[in-house]
Design a protein around this motif. Structure first.
Motif, PDB file in Angstrom:
ATOM      1  N   ALA A   1     -13.652   2.002  -4.566  1.00 37.37           N
ATOM      2  CA  ALA A   1     -12.012   1.671  -4.368  1.00 37.37           C
ATOM      3  C   ALA A   1     -11.395   0.429  -5.503  1.00 37.37           C
ATOM      4  CB  ALA A   1     -11.815   1.263  -2.614  1.00 37.37           C
ATOM      5  N   PRO A   2      -9.789   1.374  -5.742  1.00 39.50           N
ATOM      6  CA  PRO A   2      -8.878   0.311  -6.622  1.00 39.50           C
ATOM      7  C   PRO A   2      -8.851  -1.424  -6.185  1.00 39.50           C
ATOM      8  CG  PRO A   2      -7.805   2.776  -5.916  1.00 39.50           C
ATOM      9  CD  PRO A   2      -9.391   2.462  -5.157  1.00 39.50           C
ATOM     10  N   ALA A   3      -8.785  -1.221  -4.872  1.00 41.00           N
ATOM     11  CA  ALA A   3      -8.557  -2.876  -4.256  1.00 41.00           C
ATOM     12  C   ALA A   3      -9.681  -3.715  -4.752  1.00 41.00           C
ATOM     13  CB  ALA A   3      -7.890  -2.990  -2.517  1.00 41.00           C
ATOM     14  N   LEU A   4     -10.651  -2.821  -4.619  1.00 43.56           N
ATOM     15  CA  LEU A   4     -11.786  -3.947  -4.824  1.00 43.56           C
ATOM     16  C   LEU A   4     -11.948  -3.684  -6.687  1.00 43.56           C
ATOM     17  CD1 LEU A   4     -14.939  -4.375  -3.701  1.00 43.56           C
ATOM     18  CD2 LEU A   4     -16.102  -2.447  -4.360  1.00 43.56           C
ATOM     19  N   VAL A   5     -12.241  -3.417  -7.832  1.00 44.69           N
ATOM     20  CA  VAL A   5     -12.414  -3.272  -8.853  1.00 44.69           C
ATOM     21  C   VAL A   5     -11.003  -3.812  -9.842  1.00 44.69           C
ATOM     22  CG1 VAL A   5     -14.767  -2.181  -8.402  1.00 44.69           C
ATOM     23  CG2 VAL A   5     -12.270  -1.361  -9.396  1.00 44.69           C
TER      24      VAL A   5
ATOM     25  N   ALA B   1     -19.632   7.914   1.113  1.00 43.12           N
ATOM     26  CA  ALA B   1     -18.379   7.839   0.557  1.00 43.12           C
ATOM     27  C   ALA B   1     -16.786   7.103   1.609  1.00 43.12           C
ATOM     28  CB  ALA B   1     -17.521   9.713   0.548  1.00 43.12           C
ATOM     29  N   GLY B   2     -18.105   6.963   2.495  1.00 46.66           N
ATOM     30  CA  GLY B   2     -16.969   6.109   3.214  1.00 46.66           C
ATOM     31  C   GLY B   2     -17.018   4.895   2.910  1.00 46.66           C
ATOM     32  N   LEU B   3     -18.360   4.165   2.534  1.00 49.39           N
ATOM     33  CA  LEU B   3     -18.368   2.953   2.102  1.00 49.39           C
ATOM     34  C   LEU B   3     -17.562   2.980   1.051  1.00 49.39           C
ATOM     35  CD1 LEU B   3     -21.953   2.450   3.434  1.00 49.39           C
ATOM     36  CD2 LEU B   3     -20.022   1.636   4.438  1.00 49.39           C
ATOM     37  N   LEU B   4     -17.822   3.721   0.294  1.00 43.06           N
ATOM     38  CA  LEU B   4     -16.656   3.380  -1.225  1.00 43.06           C
ATOM     39  C   LEU B   4     -15.378   3.459  -0.701  1.00 43.06           C
ATOM     40  CD1 LEU B   4     -19.131   5.234  -3.044  1.00 43.06           C
ATOM     41  CD2 LEU B   4     -18.842   3.542  -4.088  1.00 43.06           C
ATOM     42  N   LEU B   5     -14.889   3.946  -0.090  1.00 41.38           N
ATOM     43  CA  LEU B   5     -13.524   4.335   0.687  1.00 41.38           C
ATOM     44  C   LEU B   5     -13.250   3.003   0.739  1.00 41.38           C
ATOM     45  CD1 LEU B   5     -13.083   7.808   1.155  1.00 41.38           C
ATOM     46  CD2 LEU B   5     -11.934   6.752  -0.572  1.00 41.38           C
TER      47      LEU B   5
ATOM     48  N   TRP C   1     -15.964  15.511  -5.595  1.00 44.38           N
ATOM     49  CA  TRP C   1     -15.947  14.262  -4.643  1.00 44.38           C
ATOM     50  C   TRP C   1     -14.522  13.471  -5.164  1.00 44.38           C
ATOM     51  CZ3 TRP C   1     -19.882  13.679   0.097  1.00 44.38           C
ATOM     52  CH2 TRP C   1     -21.060  14.658   0.243  1.00 44.38           C
ATOM     53  N   ALA C   2     -15.521  12.425  -6.340  1.00 41.24           N
ATOM     54  CA  ALA C   2     -14.726  11.718  -6.924  1.00 41.24           C
ATOM     55  C   ALA C   2     -13.635  12.418  -7.403  1.00 41.24           C
ATOM     56  CB  ALA C   2     -15.396  11.410  -7.910  1.00 41.24           C
ATOM     57  N   THR C   3     -13.530  13.728  -8.356  1.00 39.84           N
ATOM     58  CA  THR C   3     -12.249  13.950  -9.372  1.00 39.84           C
ATOM     59  C   THR C   3     -11.202  14.310  -7.349  1.00 39.84           C
ATOM     60  OG1 THR C   3     -13.827  14.499 -10.673  1.00 39.84           O
ATOM     61  CG2 THR C   3     -11.051  15.659 -10.042  1.00 39.84           C
ATOM     62  N   ALA C   4     -12.213  14.595  -6.527  1.00 42.18           N
ATOM     63  CA  ALA C   4     -10.518  15.126  -5.626  1.00 42.18           C
ATOM     64  C   ALA C   4     -10.464  14.135  -4.934  1.00 42.18           C
ATOM     65  CB  ALA C   4     -11.088  15.819  -4.611  1.00 42.18           C
ATOM     66  N   LEU C   5     -11.112  12.713  -4.629  1.00 38.20           N
ATOM     67  CA  LEU C   5     -10.590  11.651  -3.960  1.00 38.20           C
ATOM     68  C   LEU C   5      -9.876  10.413  -4.908  1.00 38.20           C
ATOM     69  CD1 LEU C   5     -13.811  10.887  -2.366  1.00 38.20           C
ATOM     70  CD2 LEU C   5     -11.358  10.997  -1.460  1.00 38.20           C
ATOM     71  N   ALA C   6      -9.890  10.972  -6.372  1.00 35.90           N
ATOM     72  CA  ALA C   6      -9.341  10.298  -6.785  1.00 35.90           C
ATOM     73  C   ALA C   6      -7.693  10.719  -7.745  1.00 35.90           C
ATOM     74  CB  ALA C   6      -9.837  10.165  -8.673  1.00 35.90           C
ATOM     75  N   GLN C   7      -7.715  11.851  -7.477  1.00 38.67           N
ATOM     76  CA  GLN C   7      -6.364  12.686  -7.323  1.00 38.67           C
ATOM     77  C   GLN C   7      -5.285  12.155  -6.173  1.00 38.67           C
ATOM     78  OE1 GLN C   7      -7.677  16.447  -7.252  1.00 38.67           O
ATOM     79  NE2 GLN C   7      -7.668  17.136  -9.803  1.00 38.67           N
ATOM     80  N   ARG C   8      -6.595  11.695  -5.041  1.00 33.72           N
ATOM     81  CA  ARG C   8      -5.582  11.628  -3.919  1.00 33.72           C
ATOM     82  C   ARG C   8      -4.674   9.347  -4.029  1.00 33.72           C
ATOM     83  NH1 ARG C   8      -8.934  13.973   0.959  1.00 33.72           N
ATOM     84  NH2 ARG C   8      -8.637  15.793   0.197  1.00 33.72           N
ATOM     85  N   GLY C   9      -5.598   9.272  -5.243  1.00 31.91           N
ATOM     86  CA  GLY C   9      -5.492   7.466  -5.242  1.00 31.91           C
ATOM     87  C   GLY C   9      -6.259   6.644  -4.423  1.00 31.91           C
ATOM     88  N   THR C  10      -7.043   7.646  -3.643  1.00 32.72           N
ATOM     89  CA  THR C  10      -8.096   6.394  -3.023  1.00 32.72           C
ATOM     90  C   THR C  10      -9.559   5.818  -3.370  1.00 32.72           C
ATOM     91  OG1 THR C  10      -9.453   8.561  -2.264  1.00 32.72           O
ATOM     92  CG2 THR C  10      -7.221   7.995  -0.887  1.00 32.72           C
ATOM     93  N   LEU C  11     -10.049   6.437  -4.495  1.00 37.92           N
ATOM     94  CA  LEU C  11     -10.928   5.831  -5.018  1.00 37.92           C
ATOM     95  C   LEU C  11     -10.542   5.901  -6.634  1.00 37.92           C
ATOM     96  CD1 LEU C  11     -13.958   7.982  -3.866  1.00 37.92           C
ATOM     97  CD2 LEU C  11     -13.798   4.753  -3.767  1.00 37.92           C
TER      98      LEU C  11
END
Length: 297
Positions: free
Chosen positions: A167-171, A224-228, A240-250
């Motif tokens: 998650a961006p907020a974590l790192v 995935a839920g824990l990472l989000l 999976w990671a690509t789709a979630l990164a495009q949304r800005g959630t990972l």
């Protein structure tokens, strides 16, 4: 002595229970037991010691087992040589990991239903270690598991690719995975018996990272839920990671070296020569695609 009696004896001797053997042969337990009793009557010897909770082979049963296997394999070869290909029917119980279940399993089931309408499919989802055990004890006809082919009964199928993410907020501003990040945050991953353990261990060794704080869960969806939620750092299938990164959630984190691709194989018992096995392997080869987008994301 008949082939059906020998078949009942063989599967009862090599499966975890009479109930599993009966399911494999599409019989009731009583019908299976009757065939074995008829075989014992014809031979004049008991083949199973039934005094304990799980029936065990007698010395006569141990002696008969390899001979029964050879006869059944010869019979199968003879049928294949002189008969028309048999329609695949009955019940097929097979195992897959969660990644397969969420990507190409629906394509496999749809292809099998179209090609073999009389075949009833019963997929079972679990981690690789448990799927291997169920194949060997006869509970599953085959399984799709992580690993390279090591015998004729483990056949190459495909490979899956994964990438680090968090998650961006974590790192914060970090764009690369590092020992520092893994030292400060839990490593969210599947349990040790999962196939991904091998690529994770190889990566940690190549990166010179001796330890990490593991937070394990046996579900990719939960990982995935824990990472989000920003609980920790981990890796997900690239799609999976690509789709979630495009949304800005990972955020996808670069890594050097990158995680290796994880090979998958079609695994069945060495002694299982039924046409069903080759038929399902052929369909699996045509439908396998670990890079598919997950409709649930």
């Amino acid at each position: 002595m008949t082939l059906k009696q020998l078949e009942a004896f063989y599967w009862a001797a090599t499966c975890a229970s009479f109930a599993i053997a009966a399911e494999r042969l599409h019989l009731s337990v009583s019908s299976l037991s009757k065939r074995i009793s008829e075989l014992e009557g014809g031979l004049g010897l008991p083949l199973f010691d039934r005094r304990s909770q799980r029936a065990r082979l007698t010395p006569a049963g141990e002696k008969l087992l390899p001979r029964a296997q050879a006869l059944l394999q010869h019979a199968q070869t003879l049928r294949a040589a002189i008969a028309q290909p048999a329609e695949i029917e009955g019940v097929c119980r097979f195992g897959v990991g969660e990644l397969t279940a969420l990507t190409w399993l629906p394509k496999l089931v749809a292809a099998a239903r179209k090609r073999y309408p009389q075949l009833r499919l019963e997929p079972y989802v679990d981690v690789g270690g448990e799927l291997r055990r169920r194949v060997q004890n006869g509970a599953l006809d085959f399984a799709v598991i992580a690993g390279n082919p090591t015998s004729p009964s483990i056949r190459a199928l495909g490979a899956a690719r994964y990438t680090w993410c968090a998650a961006p907020a974590l790192v914060g501003d970090a764009v690369r995975i590092s020992a520092d990040l893994l030292g400060r945050h839990p490593l969210v991953t599947l349990p040790r018996e999962a196939g991904t353990t091998r690529i994770l261990d190889d990566w940690l060794t190549a990166s010179g990272i001796a330890t990490a704080q593991p937070l394990t869960c046996n579900s990719w969806g939960a990982v995935a839920g824990l990472l989000l939620e920003g609980i920790g750092i981990g890796f997900l299938p690239v799609s999976w990671a690509t789709a979630l990164a495009q949304r800005g959630t990972l955020r996808i984190l670069r890594a050097r070296p990158a995680l290796a691709a994880l090979p998958y194989a079609f695994s069945h018992r060495d002694d299982d020569t039924r046409p069903l096995i080759d038929a399902m392997y052929g369909l699996a080869r045509r439908t396998v695609d670990f890079g598919m987008a997950v409709r649930l994301l």
